[in-house]
Design a protein around this motif. Structure first.
Motif, PDB file in Angstrom:
ATOM      1  N   ASP A   1      34.828  36.890  39.000  1.00 29.72           N
ATOM      2  CA  ASP A   1      34.990  36.882  37.542  1.00 29.72           C
ATOM      3  C   ASP A   1      34.590  38.203  36.899  1.00 29.72           C
ATOM      4  O   ASP A   1      34.372  38.269  35.685  1.00 29.72           O
ATOM      5  CB  ASP A   1      34.181  35.740  36.923  1.00 29.72           C
ATOM      6  N   LEU A   2      34.528  39.272  37.695  1.00 28.80           N
ATOM      7  CA  LEU A   2      34.118  40.560  37.151  1.00 28.80           C
ATOM      8  C   LEU A   2      35.052  41.039  36.044  1.00 28.80           C
ATOM      9  O   LEU A   2      34.611  41.625  35.048  1.00 28.80           O
ATOM     10  CB  LEU A   2      34.040  41.595  38.281  1.00 28.80           C
ATOM     11  N   ALA A   3      36.352  40.798  36.197  1.00 27.78           N
ATOM     12  CA  ALA A   3      37.308  41.244  35.169  1.00 27.78           C
ATOM     13  C   ALA A   3      36.977  40.649  33.807  1.00 27.78           C
ATOM     14  O   ALA A   3      37.107  41.321  32.776  1.00 27.78           O
ATOM     15  CB  ALA A   3      38.732  40.870  35.578  1.00 27.78           C
ATOM     16  N   ARG A   4      36.531  39.395  33.780  1.00 28.76           N
ATOM     17  CA  ARG A   4      36.235  38.749  32.499  1.00 28.76           C
ATOM     18  C   ARG A   4      35.052  39.423  31.797  1.00 28.76           C
ATOM     19  O   ARG A   4      35.009  39.491  30.564  1.00 28.76           O
ATOM     20  CB  ARG A   4      35.957  37.255  32.690  1.00 28.76           C
ATOM     21  N   THR A   5      34.073  39.897  32.575  1.00 27.13           N
ATOM     22  CA  THR A   5      32.945  40.596  31.951  1.00 27.13           C
ATOM     23  C   THR A   5      33.424  41.832  31.202  1.00 27.13           C
ATOM     24  O   THR A   5      32.805  42.232  30.198  1.00 27.13           O
ATOM     25  CB  THR A   5      31.899  41.016  32.998  1.00 27.13           C
ATOM     26  N   LEU A   6      34.520  42.436  31.652  1.00 25.34           N
ATOM     27  CA  LEU A   6      35.060  43.626  31.003  1.00 25.34           C
ATOM     28  C   LEU A   6      35.968  43.279  29.831  1.00 25.34           C
ATOM     29  O   LEU A   6      35.798  43.792  28.721  1.00 25.34           O
ATOM     30  CB  LEU A   6      35.823  44.472  32.025  1.00 25.34           C
TER      31      LEU A   6
ATOM     32  N   ASP B   1      44.117  38.678  23.790  1.00 25.79           N
ATOM     33  CA  ASP B   1      43.719  38.807  25.191  1.00 25.79           C
ATOM     34  C   ASP B   1      44.778  39.475  26.063  1.00 25.79           C
ATOM     35  O   ASP B   1      44.442  40.314  26.897  1.00 25.79           O
ATOM     36  CB  ASP B   1      43.322  37.446  25.761  1.00 25.79           C
ATOM     37  N   PRO B   2      46.065  39.141  25.943  1.00 20.24           N
ATOM     38  CA  PRO B   2      47.062  39.878  26.736  1.00 20.24           C
ATOM     39  C   PRO B   2      47.054  41.376  26.448  1.00 20.24           C
ATOM     40  O   PRO B   2      47.258  42.190  27.364  1.00 20.24           O
ATOM     41  CB  PRO B   2      48.385  39.226  26.319  1.00 20.24           C
ATOM     42  N   GLN B   3      46.790  41.783  25.208  1.00 19.91           N
ATOM     43  CA  GLN B   3      46.712  43.203  24.893  1.00 19.91           C
ATOM     44  C   GLN B   3      45.524  43.851  25.588  1.00 19.91           C
ATOM     45  O   GLN B   3      45.619  44.977  26.085  1.00 19.91           O
ATOM     46  CB  GLN B   3      46.603  43.397  23.379  1.00 19.91           C
ATOM     47  N   ARG B   4      44.420  43.146  25.642  1.00 21.04           N
ATOM     48  CA  ARG B   4      43.254  43.669  26.354  1.00 21.04           C
ATOM     49  C   ARG B   4      43.552  43.773  27.850  1.00 21.04           C
ATOM     50  O   ARG B   4      43.154  44.745  28.515  1.00 21.04           O
ATOM     51  CB  ARG B   4      42.036  42.778  26.108  1.00 21.04           C
ATOM     52  N   CYS B   5      44.246  42.777  28.379  1.00 15.73           N
ATOM     53  CA  CYS B   5      44.609  42.817  29.795  1.00 15.73           C
ATOM     54  C   CYS B   5      45.506  44.010  30.093  1.00 15.73           C
ATOM     55  O   CYS B   5      45.393  44.638  31.154  1.00 15.73           O
ATOM     56  CB  CYS B   5      45.306  41.519  30.197  1.00 15.73           C
ATOM     57  N   ALA B   6      46.406  44.336  29.171  1.00 14.37           N
ATOM     58  CA  ALA B   6      47.284  45.495  29.361  1.00 14.37           C
ATOM     59  C   ALA B   6      46.469  46.765  29.467  1.00 14.37           C
ATOM     60  O   ALA B   6      46.718  47.622  30.337  1.00 14.37           O
ATOM     61  CB  ALA B   6      48.277  45.578  28.203  1.00 14.37           C
ATOM     62  N   ARG B   7      45.462  46.926  28.611  1.00 16.28           N
ATOM     63  CA  ARG B   7      44.596  48.111  28.664  1.00 16.28           C
ATOM     64  C   ARG B   7      43.800  48.151  29.952  1.00 16.28           C
ATOM     65  O   ARG B   7      43.654  49.209  30.580  1.00 16.28           O
ATOM     66  CB  ARG B   7      43.635  48.121  27.482  1.00 16.28           C
ATOM     67  N   LEU B   8      43.279  47.003  30.362  1.00 13.24           N
ATOM     68  CA  LEU B   8      42.447  46.960  31.562  1.00 13.24           C
ATOM     69  C   LEU B   8      43.266  47.250  32.807  1.00 13.24           C
ATOM     70  O   LEU B   8      42.843  48.041  33.664  1.00 13.24           O
ATOM     71  CB  LEU B   8      41.775  45.581  31.661  1.00 13.24           C
ATOM     72  N   LEU B   9      44.442  46.651  32.906  1.00 10.04           N
ATOM     73  CA  LEU B   9      45.269  46.877  34.076  1.00 10.04           C
ATOM     74  C   LEU B   9      45.739  48.321  34.141  1.00 10.04           C
ATOM     75  O   LEU B   9      45.828  48.901  35.240  1.00 10.04           O
ATOM     76  CB  LEU B   9      46.481  45.921  34.046  1.00 10.04           C
ATOM     77  N   ALA B  10      46.027  48.925  32.997  1.00 14.66           N
ATOM     78  CA  ALA B  10      46.462  50.327  32.978  1.00 14.66           C
ATOM     79  C   ALA B  10      45.363  51.263  33.474  1.00 14.66           C
ATOM     80  O   ALA B  10      45.636  52.337  34.024  1.00 14.66           O
ATOM     81  CB  ALA B  10      46.870  50.722  31.566  1.00 14.66           C
ATOM     82  N   THR B  11      44.099  50.846  33.305  1.00 18.35           N
ATOM     83  CA  THR B  11      42.977  51.681  33.727  1.00 18.35           C
ATOM     84  C   THR B  11      42.809  51.674  35.231  1.00 18.35           C
ATOM     85  O   THR B  11      42.383  52.689  35.820  1.00 18.35           O
ATOM     86  CB  THR B  11      41.679  51.180  33.057  1.00 18.35           C
TER      87      THR B  11
ATOM     88  N   ASP C   1      39.905  45.416  43.365  1.00 23.25           N
ATOM     89  CA  ASP C   1      40.967  44.466  43.690  1.00 23.25           C
ATOM     90  C   ASP C   1      40.841  43.195  42.865  1.00 23.25           C
ATOM     91  O   ASP C   1      41.847  42.662  42.351  1.00 23.25           O
ATOM     92  CB  ASP C   1      40.940  44.121  45.178  1.00 23.25           C
ATOM     93  N   TRP C   2      39.613  42.694  42.740  1.00 17.58           N
ATOM     94  CA  TRP C   2      39.412  41.478  41.950  1.00 17.58           C
ATOM     95  C   TRP C   2      39.788  41.710  40.488  1.00 17.58           C
ATOM     96  O   TRP C   2      40.400  40.831  39.846  1.00 17.58           O
ATOM     97  CB  TRP C   2      37.959  41.002  42.056  1.00 17.58           C
ATOM     98  N   VAL C   3      39.469  42.868  39.958  1.00 15.63           N
ATOM     99  CA  VAL C   3      39.810  43.164  38.563  1.00 15.63           C
ATOM    100  C   VAL C   3      41.322  43.181  38.377  1.00 15.63           C
ATOM    101  O   VAL C   3      41.854  42.592  37.426  1.00 15.63           O
ATOM    102  CB  VAL C   3      39.179  44.497  38.124  1.00 15.63           C
ATOM    103  N   VAL C   4      42.047  43.826  39.291  1.00 15.85           N
ATOM    104  CA  VAL C   4      43.505  43.917  39.160  1.00 15.85           C
ATOM    105  C   VAL C   4      44.134  42.536  39.255  1.00 15.85           C
ATOM    106  O   VAL C   4      44.969  42.155  38.410  1.00 15.85           O
ATOM    107  CB  VAL C   4      44.091  44.852  40.235  1.00 15.85           C
ATOM    108  N   PHE C   5      43.755  41.749  40.251  1.00 20.60           N
ATOM    109  CA  PHE C   5      44.385  40.438  40.416  1.00 20.60           C
ATOM    110  C   PHE C   5      44.063  39.515  39.250  1.00 20.60           C
ATOM    111  O   PHE C   5      44.967  38.887  38.671  1.00 20.60           O
ATOM    112  CB  PHE C   5      43.956  39.773  41.723  1.00 20.60           C
ATOM    113  N   ARG C   6      42.788  39.432  38.893  1.00 21.42           N
ATOM    114  CA  ARG C   6      42.406  38.490  37.841  1.00 21.42           C
ATOM    115  C   ARG C   6      42.949  38.908  36.478  1.00 21.42           C
ATOM    116  O   ARG C   6      43.245  38.062  35.636  1.00 21.42           O
ATOM    117  CB  ARG C   6      40.886  38.367  37.796  1.00 21.42           C
TER     118      ARG C   6
END
Length: 291
Positions: free
Chosen positions: A221-226, A280-290, A259-264
């Motif tokens: 659940d590391l991605a959620r912390t971000l 939330d999808p907009q935040r996911c777009a920023r996180l995945l782009a990073t 890897d966990w961040v990208v998949f989740r």
């Protein structure tokens, strides 16, 4: 005693109000059972009501949740960790839990992001304990959760109009194939960890509420912390910095955690669009782009 805002939660239009209508009697009978006196104003989330109470041996809260598998799982999680980094479960009966009193309104959202990321990472590591044989075998595994999501992700991606490049979908599925193998030692994992779920306490500085017990890899659940604090990270460099703080505190492998961040993140992006979420999808777009 029942806040009008709790009655307006969407779940009651879906599930009916029978349990909600019984709440006053449930509070009364719980107070009688445990010799409690209501000592403050009730607060709530989307699914549970929390009532401050007191008795001769101290201050507590009543947490009242509709019956169902989620409530059973939460009791099991609190019993498993038994106050190790989590709120202590004093007793439970029917749909009520008697819990130690934490400080409402003082979650990790009230502290700077750097500090919150360090606390979250340290909490991930602290909760990562091996279970005694037989205690955790029926608990969902992180590997199985990944495999289950992989089975539907591509179909969802197409149905949602291909919201991100196919190359990122393929990368997420390749990563998922590795993560679903479950080759890593299985430890206890909190499957719902973020700043809003960690409150100030008296027994310790910070304690987790509402933990979700899983088994597997602790950076699940590391991605959620971000992404729950992403609005406070204005650049990719800041995102990576906070990722590094969590990884260092949690003592996890940086590549595996990435890897966990990208998949989740890909997983939650699709889920969020399906659920009709917008931010939330907009935040996911920023996180995945990073990453």
């Amino acid at each position: 005693m029942i806040p009008p805002s709790f009655r307006k939660m969407p779940r009651w239009s879906r599930d009916g109000t029978a349990w909600l209508d019984e709440l006053p009697e449930l509070i009364r009978s719980s107070c009688e059972r445990w010799r409690l006196t209501v000592s403050g104003t009730a607060v709530h989330g989307s699914n549970a009501l929390v009532v401050p109470v007191t008795r001769a041996d101290g201050d507590f809260v009543l947490r009242l949740t509709p019956p169902g598998p989620d409530a059973v799982a939460q009791v099991a999680a609190l019993r498993f960790w038994n106050g190790r980094g989590t709120v202590h479960l004093v007793d439970t009966h029917r749909d009520a839990m008697l819990l130690e009193r934490l400080t409402p309104g003082t979650s990790l959202h009230t502290v700077p992001t750097d500090e919150a990321m360090h606390i979250l990472g340290s909490t991930m590591r602290r909760l990562a304990i091996p279970a005694p044989p037989g205690v955790i075998t029926d608990v969902p595994s992180t590997a199985a959760a990944v495999a289950r999501r992989m089975a539907t992700m591509e179909q969802e991606w197409r149905h949602l109009g291909r919201p991100f490049p196919e190359s990122r979908l393929r990368e997420a599925l390749e990563i998922g194939a590795r993560l679903s193998q479950g080759a890593r030692p299985e430890l206890a994992v909190n499957g719902d960890l973020h700043s809003a779920q960690v409150l100030r306490a008296t027994r310790e500085d910070w304690l987790v509420v509402d933990p979700v017990l899983m088994r597997g890899e602790i950076d699940y659940d590391l991605a959620r912390t971000l992404w729950t604090r992403l609005d406070e990270m204005p650049s990719p460099a800041r995102i990576v910095r906070h990722f590094d703080i969590v990884v260092t505190a949690a003592e996890t492998d940086r590549d595996r955690s990435r890897d966990w961040v990208v998949f989740r993140t890909a997983d939650f992006w699709l889920w969020g669009l399906t659920a009709g979420l917008t931010d939330d999808p907009q935040r996911c777009a920023r996180l995945l782009a990073t990453f």
